[in-house]
Enzyme design. Structure first.
Site, PDB file in Angstrom:
ATOM      1  N   LYS A  49       0.864  -1.192   0.000  1.00 38.48           N
ATOM      2  CA  LYS A  49       0.000   0.000   0.000  1.00 38.48           C
ATOM      3  C   LYS A  49       0.887   1.223   0.000  1.00 38.48           C
ATOM      4  O   LYS A  49       1.948   1.215   0.644  1.00 38.48           O
ATOM      5  CB  LYS A  49      -0.918   0.007   1.225  1.00 38.48           C
ATOM      6  CG  LYS A  49      -1.818   1.259   1.285  1.00 38.48           C
ATOM      7  CD  LYS A  49      -2.948   1.127   2.277  1.00 38.48           C
ATOM      8  CE  LYS A  49      -2.589   1.507   3.687  1.00 38.48           C
ATOM      9  NZ  LYS A  49      -2.075   2.892   3.861  1.00 38.48           N
ATOM     10  N   GLU A  75       0.608   5.750  -0.007  1.00 41.17           N
ATOM     11  CA  GLU A  75      -0.236   6.931   0.096  1.00 41.17           C
ATOM     12  C   GLU A  75       0.001   7.842  -1.099  1.00 41.17           C
ATOM     13  O   GLU A  75       1.096   7.863  -1.664  1.00 41.17           O
ATOM     14  CB  GLU A  75       0.075   7.678   1.403  1.00 41.17           C
ATOM     15  CG  GLU A  75      -0.257   6.865   2.628  1.00 41.17           C
ATOM     16  CD  GLU A  75      -0.029   7.616   3.933  1.00 41.17           C
ATOM     17  OE1 GLU A  75       0.265   8.832   3.898  1.00 41.17           O
ATOM     18  OE2 GLU A  75      -0.141   6.977   4.988  1.00 41.17           O
ATOM     19  N   GLU A 124      -9.451   7.679   3.372  1.00 43.87           N
ATOM     20  CA  GLU A 124      -9.380   7.955   4.825  1.00 43.87           C
ATOM     21  C   GLU A 124      -9.769   9.391   5.150  1.00 43.87           C
ATOM     22  O   GLU A 124      -9.328  10.337   4.471  1.00 43.87           O
ATOM     23  CB  GLU A 124      -7.949   7.695   5.342  1.00 43.87           C
ATOM     24  CG  GLU A 124      -7.804   8.067   6.829  1.00 43.87           C
ATOM     25  CD  GLU A 124      -6.536   7.551   7.483  1.00 43.87           C
ATOM     26  OE1 GLU A 124      -5.738   6.857   6.833  1.00 43.87           O
ATOM     27  OE2 GLU A 124      -6.363   7.857   8.690  1.00 43.87           O
TER      28      GLU A 124
END
Ligand code: KIV
Length: 290
Positions: free
Chosen positions: A136, A138, A205
């Site tokens: 993952k 960002e 998020e």
């Protein structure tokens, strides 16, 4: 099936190895969203240790070895100081402790942003050292080229937009994102860019609920909400938050347990029993066999 990641339970306190199951794959998780709909929401939780992975594995589709371990496990002030070594060690532990869930590992700050080549080198190291099925990272538009580069070279990528904690120093804090029209539009552009680049999952998020809904409707890959919307294609929480290990948690956390209190109660009793010599008892000491 024997792999280098198999946990030898015969010499540890760990549970006996459950019957081997087929682990969920990236295409299987990606395919849960078909024609813009996810019939059964994707269940994702963070895990950082083998034992916790064993406990969560039967209930989850995806286990995320999040760089939130910086704060949760190491007591760091943010995720910024998290290292590749930390992610590799905890990633390998979670893979050893799980049999069913897809495991993905966060790329730490500074390990992927400089170039697609830097990201490939570090993502490949994570996959080799941990046995995880993907990574993952960002970032939105700025990471699209890197996501396409990795995906084309055998590294599945889960993207992460909205509130991106590694960018705390540019964002100025952990407040929810997308309150202004311009910010909301930027989050949508980020989401569409990483989706077009080929990410197989997208964590959304800390955004206004409507943005999470719009993003979920706009992108082809499943969205995983955290502080987002019930309409996302799945949800994720930090396991220690869910279990009530911390006094302070963000608004989006639902505590399902109060483990901090349970631990305090147990340790208070233990300390008292050591001090008044009521532990250990006959049951816990060794005597010669008669
Ligand atoms: O690091 C982490 O745990 C995460 C999740 C909260 C999405 O990125």
């Amino acid at each position: 099936m024997s792999t280098t990641f198999t946990l030898d339970t015969s010499t540890s306190r760990a549970n006996p190895t459950p019957a081997p199951m087929k682990r969920l794959t990236v295409p299987a998780v990606r395919a849960r969203k078909a024609d813009g709909r996810t019939a059964e929401p994707i269940v994702m939780l963070t895990a950082y240790t083998a034992r916790m992975a064993q406990l969560l594995d039967p209930h989850c589709d995806v286990l995320l070895v999040g760089d939130s371990l910086g704060q949760v496990v190491y007591g760091l002030p943010s995720t910024v100081p998290v290292t590749m070594e930390m992610m590799c060690n905890h990633g390998a532990a979670v893979v050893r402790g799980s049999y069913h869930s897809l495991v993905i590992v966060d790329m730490p700050f500074g390990s992927y942003e400089a170039s697609p080549a830097q990201a490939f080198e570090n993502a490949a190291r994570i996959m080799k050292e941990t046995g995880a099925a993907g990574v993952k990272m960002e970032g939105g538009e700025a990471m699209a080229e890197t996501i396409a580069f990795l995906t084309a070279r055998g590294i599945p990528v889960c993207a992460h937009v909205g509130l991106t904690p590694q960018a705390v120093n540019t964002l100025g804090g952990y407040g929810a994102r997308g309150r202004s029209k311009a910010e909301a539009e930027k989050i949508m552009r980020d989401a569409c860019a990483v989706d077009a680049a080929g990410c197989f999952l997208l964590v959304v998020e800390g955004v206004m609920e409507q943005i999470a809904r719009d993003v979920t409707a706009a992108v082809s890959c499943p969205t995983i909400g955290i502080g987002a919307s019930v309409d996302c294609d799945g949800q994720v929480l930090v396991i220690d938050d869910l279990l009530g290990m911390f006094e302070r948690v963000p608004r989006f956390v639902k505590r399902y347990e109060s483990l901090a209190e349970t631990i305090t109660g147990a340790v208070t009793k233990y300390a008292a029993e050591v001090r008044n010599r009521s532990f250990p008892t006959d049951e816990q000491v060794y005597r010669p066999k008669k």
